[in-house]
Design a protein around this motif. Structure first.
Motif, PDB file in Angstrom:
ATOM      1  N   ILE A  91       0.845  -1.198   0.000  1.00  0.00           N
ATOM      2  CA  ILE A  91       0.000   0.000   0.000  1.00  0.00           C
ATOM      3  C   ILE A  91       0.876   1.242   0.000  1.00  0.00           C
ATOM      4  CG2 ILE A  91      -1.756   1.292   1.267  1.00  0.00           C
ATOM      5  CD1 ILE A  91      -2.790  -1.323   0.021  1.00  0.00           C
ATOM      6  N   MET A  92       1.930   1.249   0.798  1.00  0.00           N
ATOM      7  CA  MET A  92       2.818   2.417   0.867  1.00  0.00           C
ATOM      8  C   MET A  92       3.555   2.650  -0.449  1.00  0.00           C
ATOM      9  SD  MET A  92       4.570   2.317   4.638  1.00  0.00           S
ATOM     10  CE  MET A  92       3.692   2.966   6.066  1.00  0.00           C
ATOM     11  N   LEU A  93       3.916   1.569  -1.140  1.00  0.00           N
ATOM     12  CA  LEU A  93       4.737   1.694  -2.346  1.00  0.00           C
ATOM     13  C   LEU A  93       3.955   2.152  -3.573  1.00  0.00           C
ATOM     14  CD1 LEU A  93       6.943  -1.475  -1.827  1.00  0.00           C
ATOM     15  CD2 LEU A  93       7.816   0.863  -2.053  1.00  0.00           C
ATOM     16  N   GLN A  94       2.629   2.180  -3.484  1.00  0.00           N
ATOM     17  CA  GLN A  94       1.844   2.669  -4.611  1.00  0.00           C
ATOM     18  C   GLN A  94       2.163   4.150  -4.828  1.00  0.00           C
ATOM     19  OE1 GLN A  94      -2.256   1.894  -3.625  1.00  0.00           O
ATOM     20  NE2 GLN A  94      -1.903  -0.288  -3.348  1.00  0.00           N
ATOM     21  N   LEU A 114      -9.120 -11.267  -0.784  1.00  0.00           N
ATOM     22  CA  LEU A 114      -8.261 -10.085  -0.725  1.00  0.00           C
ATOM     23  C   LEU A 114      -8.881  -8.918  -1.493  1.00  0.00           C
ATOM     24  CD1 LEU A 114      -4.764 -11.779  -1.184  1.00  0.00           C
ATOM     25  CD2 LEU A 114      -5.485 -10.452   0.815  1.00  0.00           C
ATOM     26  N   LEU A 115      -9.435  -9.200  -2.656  1.00  0.00           N
ATOM     27  CA  LEU A 115     -10.044  -8.140  -3.477  1.00  0.00           C
ATOM     28  C   LEU A 115     -11.268  -7.525  -2.801  1.00  0.00           C
ATOM     29  CD1 LEU A 115      -9.731  -9.738  -7.013  1.00  0.00           C
ATOM     30  CD2 LEU A 115      -8.701  -7.578  -6.288  1.00  0.00           C
ATOM     31  N   ALA A 116     -11.867  -8.243  -1.876  1.00  0.00           N
ATOM     32  CA  ALA A 116     -13.030  -7.711  -1.165  1.00  0.00           C
ATOM     33  C   ALA A 116     -12.637  -6.746  -0.057  1.00  0.00           C
ATOM     34  CB  ALA A 116     -13.844  -8.866  -0.581  1.00  0.00           C
ATOM     35  N   LEU A 117     -11.355  -6.672   0.274  1.00  0.00           N
ATOM     36  CA  LEU A 117     -10.895  -5.784   1.343  1.00  0.00           C
ATOM     37  C   LEU A 117     -10.733  -4.351   0.835  1.00  0.00           C
ATOM     38  CD1 LEU A 117      -8.170  -8.079   2.952  1.00  0.00           C
ATOM     39  CD2 LEU A 117     -10.453  -7.597   3.847  1.00  0.00           C
ATOM     40  N   PRO A 118     -11.001  -3.346   1.684  1.00  0.00           N
ATOM     41  CA  PRO A 118     -10.865  -1.943   1.264  1.00  0.00           C
ATOM     42  C   PRO A 118      -9.445  -1.608   0.811  1.00  0.00           C
ATOM     43  CG  PRO A 118     -12.047  -2.102   3.356  1.00  0.00           C
ATOM     44  CD  PRO A 118     -11.509  -3.467   3.058  1.00  0.00           C
ATOM     45  N   GLY A 119      -9.342  -0.893  -0.304  1.00  0.00           N
ATOM     46  CA  GLY A 119      -8.048  -0.397  -0.779  1.00  0.00           C
ATOM     47  C   GLY A 119      -7.177  -1.418  -1.467  1.00  0.00           C
ATOM     48  N   ILE A 120      -7.681  -2.639  -1.674  1.00  0.00           N
ATOM     49  CA  ILE A 120      -6.878  -3.677  -2.327  1.00  0.00           C
ATOM     50  C   ILE A 120      -7.443  -3.959  -3.714  1.00  0.00           C
ATOM     51  CG2 ILE A 120      -6.190  -6.101  -2.264  1.00  0.00           C
ATOM     52  CD1 ILE A 120      -5.872  -5.919   0.686  1.00  0.00           C
ATOM     53  N   GLY A 121      -6.651  -3.624  -4.730  1.00  0.00           N
ATOM     54  CA  GLY A 121      -7.029  -3.874  -6.112  1.00  0.00           C
ATOM     55  C   GLY A 121      -6.323  -5.116  -6.634  1.00  0.00           C
ATOM     56  N   PRO A 122      -6.458  -5.390  -7.941  1.00  0.00           N
ATOM     57  CA  PRO A 122      -5.888  -6.623  -8.512  1.00  0.00           C
ATOM     58  C   PRO A 122      -4.379  -6.761  -8.301  1.00  0.00           C
ATOM     59  CG  PRO A 122      -7.468  -5.655 -10.030  1.00  0.00           C
ATOM     60  CD  PRO A 122      -7.298  -4.668  -8.919  1.00  0.00           C
ATOM     61  N   TYR A 123      -3.619  -5.671  -8.482  1.00  0.00           N
ATOM     62  CA  TYR A 123      -2.171  -5.786  -8.317  1.00  0.00           C
ATOM     63  C   TYR A 123      -1.816  -6.124  -6.872  1.00  0.00           C
ATOM     64  CZ  TYR A 123       2.504  -4.598  -7.034  1.00  0.00           C
ATOM     65  OH  TYR A 123       3.751  -4.675  -6.470  1.00  0.00           O
TER      66      TYR A 123
END
Length: 364
Positions: free
Chosen positions: A46-49, A119-128
């Motif tokens: 998340i930080m590295l985005q 994982l995709l259902a969690l907030p802020g988590i996209g495919p990558y």
């Protein structure tokens, strides 16, 4: 070696052999072959985005010192997260970080799921991010494609479709190469090759472990890839921003709305960010909201502060003023803060630049 479309097994073996010797040592990364902590992987990803490895390192360490696991982060107030995040930018990430921590703590008993769908259902988590967590933390053979890997794959196959339209094609090619064995190490190895060898300019092909498979290397046109669509001209927005100081030296700040750019962060009051600038007198009227202009004295205009966001440039005109007496100005949601205590509040980089501009010009 002849330049050819790489067999998956041979390609991944070359990549992993290189990684076992040359892997970067990063604060969030386990050594090759070690089992990574999903919390560390999630937090770092998340930080590295949109942020560099060098910038993220100190933030990652501070977050772990303060919140060593996802349950402790979930229990923290959002404002503490935003304050600790200040300077990393793209603040929606921080809000989603907190929401995700709460969801994992409440709905998954503080344990990150390894399944892509969960994982995709969690907030802020996209495919990558989901693919990265699944592959790196759980050893699932998911295809991870960040900017570095996009560059490698586009050169490997000389993909002529411009980005961002090429993302689907690049991912399809990358999927054909993703191994079932050590997929997390493989993904991180490609990230390292992209960061240190397959550079945007002057790539170091002579030390690349897979240059023998690279079509762009064979034709010596590596820097032509990835192909990028022409950049759109960014518009410029303008606003007047106020440094209002009480006789005791405290300065007025307020919280931005939770949604939108810099959502939930603190700011100095300003006019709306718009294409046309607002005259200082009209801006003061906007600030005072019908209260008498005699509340302020010593009004001074300072050097503009410029900042660039993803989709536009912003030019802020700082206007400093002294409040005649302590409690005569009322603005919804605003508080008074000593400038020496700004570090305790979630002030984004943009607002720190405004503060510096005013303080430096005031002292000169």
């Amino acid at each position: 070696m002849m330049h050819q479309t790489p067999p998956q097994k041979t390609f991944s073996v070359a990549v992993l052999d290189w990684y076992d010797t040359h892997a970067r040592r990063l604060p969030w990364r386990s050594l090759p072959g070690e089992h990574p902590d999903p919390y560390h992987v999630w937090l770092s990803e998340i930080m590295l985005q949109q942020t560099t490895v060098a910038t993220v390192g100190p933030y990652f360490r501070r977050f772990l010192d303060r919140w060593p696991n996802v349950v402790e982060m979930a229990a923290a107030p959002l404002d503490d997260i935003l304050t600790a995040w200040a300077g990393l930018g793209y603040y929606a990430r921080a809000r989603n970080l907190h929401k995700c921590a709460i969801t994992v703590a409440r709905e998954h008993n503080g344990v990150f799921p390894g399944d892509m769908a969960e994982l995709l259902a969690l907030p802020g988590i996209g495919p990558y991010t989901a693919a990265a967590i699944s592959a790196i933390a759980f050893g699932q053979p998911e295809t991870v494609v960040d900017g570095n890997i996009e560059r490698i794959i586009s050169r490997l196959y000389r993909i002529s479709t411009p980005l961002p339209a090429a993302k689907k094609e690049i991912t399809e090619y990358a999927a054909k190469l993703t191994p079932r064995h050590r997929p997390g190490d493989y993904a991180q190895a490609l990230m390292d090759i992209g960061a240190g060898i397959c550079l945007p300019r002057n790539p170091k092909c002579s030390v690349c472990p897979v240059s023998g498979y690279c079509k762009a290397f064979a034709t010596d046109d590596m820097e032509s890839y990835p192909v990028k669509a022409p950049k759109k001209i960014k518009p410029t927005r303008r606003a007047t921003i106020f440094w209002v100081q009480r006789p005791d030296g405290q300065v007025l700040i307020r919280r931005r709305e939770e949604k939108g750019l810099l959502g939930g962060m603190m700011e100095f009051p300003s006019t709306d960010w718009a294409e046309d600038a607002v005259e200082t007198e009209a801006a003061i009227e906007h600030l005072l909201q019908g209260q008498t202009p005699e509340l302020l004295r010593g009004v001074s205009v300072h050097k503009p502060v410029r900042h660039t966001f993803t989709h536009f440039h912003l030019e802020l005109q700082p206007v400093a003023a002294q409040l005649v007496s302590a409690d005569t100005l009322s603005i919804d949601g605003a508080i008074w803060v000593d400038p020496d205590e700004f570090d305790s509040y979630a002030l984004p980089t943009l607002m720190i630049k405004v503060a510096r501009a005013v303080l430096e010009s005031s002292s000169s």
